[in-house]
Design a protein around this motif. Structure first.
Motif, PDB file in Angstrom:
ATOM      1  N   ILE A 107       0.843  -1.210   0.000  1.00 42.78           N
ATOM      2  CA  ILE A 107       0.000   0.000   0.000  1.00 42.78           C
ATOM      3  C   ILE A 107       0.868   1.246   0.000  1.00 42.78           C
ATOM      4  O   ILE A 107       0.637   2.208  -0.735  1.00 42.78           O
ATOM      5  CB  ILE A 107      -0.956  -0.028   1.208  1.00 42.78           C
ATOM      6  CG1 ILE A 107      -1.968  -1.181   1.063  1.00 42.78           C
ATOM      7  CG2 ILE A 107      -1.674   1.301   1.366  1.00 42.78           C
ATOM      8  CD1 ILE A 107      -2.781  -1.426   2.306  1.00 42.78           C
ATOM      9  N   GLN A 108       1.913   1.219   0.829  1.00 44.16           N
ATOM     10  CA  GLN A 108       2.811   2.373   0.905  1.00 44.16           C
ATOM     11  C   GLN A 108       3.532   2.573  -0.432  1.00 44.16           C
ATOM     12  O   GLN A 108       3.708   3.694  -0.909  1.00 44.16           O
ATOM     13  CB  GLN A 108       3.835   2.158   2.031  1.00 44.16           C
ATOM     14  CG  GLN A 108       4.810   3.329   2.219  1.00 44.16           C
ATOM     15  CD  GLN A 108       4.095   4.609   2.639  1.00 44.16           C
ATOM     16  OE1 GLN A 108       3.096   4.553   3.384  1.00 44.16           O
ATOM     17  NE2 GLN A 108       4.555   5.756   2.160  1.00 44.16           N
ATOM     18  N   LEU A 109       3.960   1.447  -1.071  1.00 42.67           N
ATOM     19  CA  LEU A 109       4.655   1.528  -2.359  1.00 42.67           C
ATOM     20  C   LEU A 109       3.752   2.097  -3.448  1.00 42.67           C
ATOM     21  O   LEU A 109       4.169   2.915  -4.273  1.00 42.67           O
ATOM     22  CB  LEU A 109       5.148   0.126  -2.761  1.00 42.67           C
ATOM     23  CG  LEU A 109       5.911   0.039  -4.079  1.00 42.67           C
ATOM     24  CD1 LEU A 109       7.170   0.906  -4.015  1.00 42.67           C
ATOM     25  CD2 LEU A 109       6.279  -1.409  -4.385  1.00 42.67           C
ATOM     26  N   ALA A 110       2.463   1.706  -3.456  1.00 38.49           N
ATOM     27  CA  ALA A 110       1.519   2.223  -4.447  1.00 38.49           C
ATOM     28  C   ALA A 110       1.337   3.731  -4.278  1.00 38.49           C
ATOM     29  O   ALA A 110       1.279   4.495  -5.250  1.00 38.49           O
ATOM     30  CB  ALA A 110       0.177   1.503  -4.311  1.00 38.49           C
ATOM     31  N   SER A 111       1.303   4.166  -3.017  1.00 38.01           N
ATOM     32  CA  SER A 111       1.165   5.607  -2.769  1.00 38.01           C
ATOM     33  C   SER A 111       2.372   6.369  -3.271  1.00 38.01           C
ATOM     34  O   SER A 111       2.258   7.409  -3.923  1.00 38.01           O
ATOM     35  CB  SER A 111       0.967   5.836  -1.262  1.00 38.01           C
ATOM     36  OG  SER A 111       0.897   7.228  -0.970  1.00 38.01           O
ATOM     37  N   ASP A 112       3.563   5.787  -3.008  1.00 38.81           N
ATOM     38  CA  ASP A 112       4.798   6.439  -3.478  1.00 38.81           C
ATOM     39  C   ASP A 112       4.842   6.475  -5.000  1.00 38.81           C
ATOM     40  O   ASP A 112       5.282   7.472  -5.600  1.00 38.81           O
ATOM     41  CB  ASP A 112       6.004   5.691  -2.934  1.00 38.81           C
ATOM     42  CG  ASP A 112       6.099   5.794  -1.414  1.00 38.81           C
ATOM     43  OD1 ASP A 112       5.451   6.686  -0.847  1.00 38.81           O
ATOM     44  OD2 ASP A 112       6.820   4.940  -0.819  1.00 38.81           O
ATOM     45  N   ASN A 113       4.421   5.394  -5.668  1.00 40.81           N
ATOM     46  CA  ASN A 113       4.427   5.348  -7.133  1.00 40.81           C
ATOM     47  C   ASN A 113       3.501   6.399  -7.732  1.00 40.81           C
ATOM     48  O   ASN A 113       3.798   7.021  -8.763  1.00 40.81           O
ATOM     49  CB  ASN A 113       4.027   3.964  -7.617  1.00 40.81           C
ATOM     50  CG  ASN A 113       5.107   2.936  -7.366  1.00 40.81           C
ATOM     51  OD1 ASN A 113       6.274   3.316  -7.228  1.00 40.81           O
ATOM     52  ND2 ASN A 113       4.748   1.672  -7.289  1.00 40.81           N
ATOM     53  N   GLN A 114       2.351   6.608  -7.090  1.00 39.37           N
ATOM     54  CA  GLN A 114       1.406   7.611  -7.599  1.00 39.37           C
ATOM     55  C   GLN A 114       2.029   9.002  -7.558  1.00 39.37           C
ATOM     56  O   GLN A 114       1.927   9.791  -8.501  1.00 39.37           O
ATOM     57  CB  GLN A 114       0.121   7.555  -6.776  1.00 39.37           C
ATOM     58  CG  GLN A 114      -0.981   8.488  -7.311  1.00 39.37           C
ATOM     59  CD  GLN A 114      -2.252   8.348  -6.513  1.00 39.37           C
ATOM     60  OE1 GLN A 114      -2.272   7.648  -5.506  1.00 39.37           O
ATOM     61  NE2 GLN A 114      -3.311   9.021  -6.957  1.00 39.37           N
ATOM     62  N   ALA A 115       2.715   9.277  -6.455  1.00 43.27           N
ATOM     63  CA  ALA A 115       3.378  10.580  -6.345  1.00 43.27           C
ATOM     64  C   ALA A 115       4.463  10.725  -7.389  1.00 43.27           C
ATOM     65  O   ALA A 115       4.644  11.787  -8.002  1.00 43.27           O
ATOM     66  CB  ALA A 115       3.936  10.748  -4.934  1.00 43.27           C
ATOM     67  N   LEU A 116       5.198   9.627  -7.613  1.00 41.80           N
ATOM     68  CA  LEU A 116       6.270   9.672  -8.598  1.00 41.80           C
ATOM     69  C   LEU A 116       5.725   9.896 -10.000  1.00 41.80           C
ATOM     70  O   LEU A 116       6.306  10.633 -10.812  1.00 41.80           O
ATOM     71  CB  LEU A 116       7.058   8.348  -8.539  1.00 41.80           C
ATOM     72  CG  LEU A 116       8.234   8.214  -9.504  1.00 41.80           C
ATOM     73  CD1 LEU A 116       9.267   9.303  -9.227  1.00 41.80           C
ATOM     74  CD2 LEU A 116       8.873   6.836  -9.378  1.00 41.80           C
ATOM     75  N   VAL A 117       4.585   9.262 -10.328  1.00 38.85           N
ATOM     76  CA  VAL A 117       3.973   9.439 -11.649  1.00 38.85           C
ATOM     77  C   VAL A 117       3.568  10.897 -11.862  1.00 38.85           C
ATOM     78  O   VAL A 117       3.762  11.485 -12.935  1.00 38.85           O
ATOM     79  CB  VAL A 117       2.768   8.494 -11.804  1.00 38.85           C
ATOM     80  CG1 VAL A 117       1.944   8.860 -13.038  1.00 38.85           C
ATOM     81  CG2 VAL A 117       3.247   7.054 -11.898  1.00 38.85           C
ATOM     82  N   LEU A 118       3.019  11.512 -10.847  1.00 37.51           N
ATOM     83  CA  LEU A 118       2.615  12.915 -10.964  1.00 37.51           C
ATOM     84  C   LEU A 118       3.812  13.820 -11.223  1.00 37.51           C
ATOM     85  O   LEU A 118       3.781  14.708 -12.089  1.00 37.51           O
ATOM     86  CB  LEU A 118       1.878  13.352  -9.689  1.00 37.51           C
ATOM     87  CG  LEU A 118       0.482  12.705  -9.463  1.00 37.51           C
ATOM     88  CD1 LEU A 118      -0.072  13.091  -8.112  1.00 37.51           C
ATOM     89  CD2 LEU A 118      -0.474  13.104 -10.589  1.00 37.51           C
ATOM     90  N   ARG A 119       4.916  13.534 -10.494  1.00 39.62           N
ATOM     91  CA  ARG A 119       6.124  14.341 -10.702  1.00 39.62           C
ATOM     92  C   ARG A 119       6.672  14.120 -12.111  1.00 39.62           C
ATOM     93  O   ARG A 119       7.119  15.057 -12.779  1.00 39.62           O
ATOM     94  CB  ARG A 119       7.175  13.996  -9.652  1.00 39.62           C
ATOM     95  CG  ARG A 119       6.872  14.545  -8.276  1.00 39.62           C
ATOM     96  CD  ARG A 119       8.118  14.534  -7.406  1.00 39.62           C
ATOM     97  NE  ARG A 119       8.654  13.175  -7.244  1.00 39.62           N
ATOM     98  CZ  ARG A 119       8.264  12.341  -6.281  1.00 39.62           C
ATOM     99  NH1 ARG A 119       7.334  12.721  -5.402  1.00 39.62           N
ATOM    100  NH2 ARG A 119       8.780  11.133  -6.199  1.00 39.62           N
ATOM    101  N   SER A 120       6.661  12.846 -12.573  1.00 38.95           N
ATOM    102  CA  SER A 120       7.180  12.544 -13.912  1.00 38.95           C
ATOM    103  C   SER A 120       6.357  13.239 -14.985  1.00 38.95           C
ATOM    104  O   SER A 120       6.886  13.731 -15.983  1.00 38.95           O
ATOM    105  CB  SER A 120       7.177  11.027 -14.144  1.00 38.95           C
ATOM    106  OG  SER A 120       7.995  10.379 -13.207  1.00 38.95           O
TER     107      SER A 120
END
Length: 424
Positions: A107-120
């Motif tokens: 769950i924590q990894l999915a949250s981090d990935n979402q943030a990373l996608v937005l930054r990308s």
């Protein structure tokens, strides 16, 4: 036994009644005996029933013991299964705890990935804008470069036209030179044709000589087969044989010498097909012995097999003789081991066809100096490959060092014959 006792008792009672009342004593005795017999029979029946019950109880006890053993084994198996199930339960509990932890981490990894996608996405938008600006600038620069290249191409074309006039004049000069070279080449062709004619004449003469030598070899081979009445395959001769055996002309000369001179002892340096043919000549004479020295274990085995196949092993003493170091005339050289020539005396014919030339320079020179004292007073020495430079030098050294040794003209093929006569 019980039936006998019962019969005696009943018989005694019957006898008492028959004898009458007057025989009271005998009746009493008979009655007593009958009673004792009946009691014995009854006791026997009781004991037998007890034995039967005892045997049945013993069988039941044995079966109970087997059943108890089986129940014990099954209980042990159930204990093992219980332990395995208990261990699996503990492992499942651990896995369940790990699964819960992994779910939280996912769950924590999915949250981090979402943030990373937005930054990308934001970074990609910025890069696209910068790329569009760079593309517009590159388009402007390329148009400027195309105009410059067009101008330079026009200048290069004018220079090429000027150079082409110069090249035409140079081509005319080269054409004149080519005509001169063609004329020179024509003369060279005429010279080559004259040389070709000369080469053909030499080739025809060489072919004629080769044809003559081939016919001579065939004739010699036919004479060999006729001389020994050969009716089955024999070892190959000449270059076709492994080890480059003697050619038929030389072999015919050598075997005829053995038949005519009838030597008592022949020593051969280097075994092979010559060993088989010399042995055949000795067998035809019914007299003599051949000692063959061979440094190669492989050739020694092949020669021994050929002798056995032709039934000639009794005429040959084939000795495997590895090469060893000798000191002759202040020179070091390799030759057959000294142990292999021990006991040889009175050699009538010495055939030198080894060691191989690849062993060393002048490889066959040691044969005569080492065996000279073992020759008979009148001996013949045969050297193979006498046309080679090394062998010619060997003959010169032999005859110079020993005046008792003289080369004769009586030889054939590649062989050279030398006659030895001891004068002192």
């Amino acid at each position: 036994m019980a039936a006998l006792l019962a019969t005696i008792g009943i018989g005694s009672l019957a006898a008492g009644f028959v004898l009458g009342i007057g025989m009271y004593v005998w009746f009493g005795i008979a009655a007593l005996l009958g009673l004792i017999a009946l009691l014995g029979y009854t006791q026997y029946r009781h004991v037998r029933r007890l034995l039967v019950h005892a045997e049945s109880a013993q069988r039941q006890a044995s079966e109970n013991l087997v059943l108890v053993g089986r129940l014990g084994a099954e209980m042990e198996g159930l204990r093992s299964q219980h332990q395995v199930l208990d261990q699996q339960l503990k492992e499942n509990q651990v896995l369940a705890v790990d699964g819960i932890s992994n779910s939280r981490a996912a769950i924590q990894l999915a949250s981090d990935n979402q943030a990373l996608v937005l930054r990308s996405f934001r970074d990609l938008t910025v890069q696209l804008a910068a790329t569009e600006q760079a593309l517009l600038q590159a388009q402007a620069e390329s148009q400027q470069v195309l105009l410059q290249v067009h101008a330079e191409s026009q200048q290069v074309l004018l220079q090429a036209q000027a150079r082409s006039h110069t090249d035409i004049r140079a081509s005319a000069t080269l054409g004149k030179t080519a005509v001169q070279e063609i004329q020179s080449g024509k003369k060279k062709v005429e010279t080559f044709l004259a040389s070709e004619k000369r080469l053909k004449e030499i080739a025809y003469r060489g072919f004629g000589r080769l044809q003559f030598e081939t016919m001579q070899e065939i004739e010699s081979l036919m004479q060999l087969h006729a001389l020994f009445d050969i009716r089955h395959p024999t070892p190959l001769l000449g270059g076709a044989a492994k080890g480059w055996a003697m050619e038929p002309v030389s072999m015919l000369f050598l075997t005829r010498m053995v038949l005519e001179c009838r030597p008592d002892l022949i020593v051969e340096c280097g075994s092979g097909t010559s060993t088989v043919w010399i042995a055949r000549a000795l067998a035809k004479n019914g007299h003599g012995r051949l000692v063959s020295l061979e440094n190669s274990a492989e050739y020694c085995a092949v020669t021994r097999s050929s002798l056995r196949a032709n039934g000639l092993e009794d005429w040959v003493d084939l000795r495997e003789a590895p090469l060893e170091q000798y000191r002759l005339m202040d020179d070091d050289c390799l030759w057959y081991s000294s142990a292999a020539v021990e006991g040889l005396l009175g050699i009538d014919l010495l055939v030198v066809d080894g060691p191989p030339a690849a062993t060393a320079g002048m490889a066959r020179y040691p044969a005569f100096p080492i065996l000279r004292g073992k020759l008979s007073d009148s001996a013949i020495v045969i050297l193979d490959d006498a046309e080679r430079p090394d062998e010619r030098e060997i003959i010169n050294r032999w005859t110079t060092e020993c005046p008792d040794l003289v080369e004769t003209a009586h030889a054939a093929g590649r062989l050279s014959r030398l006659d030895y006569r001891r004068t002192r």
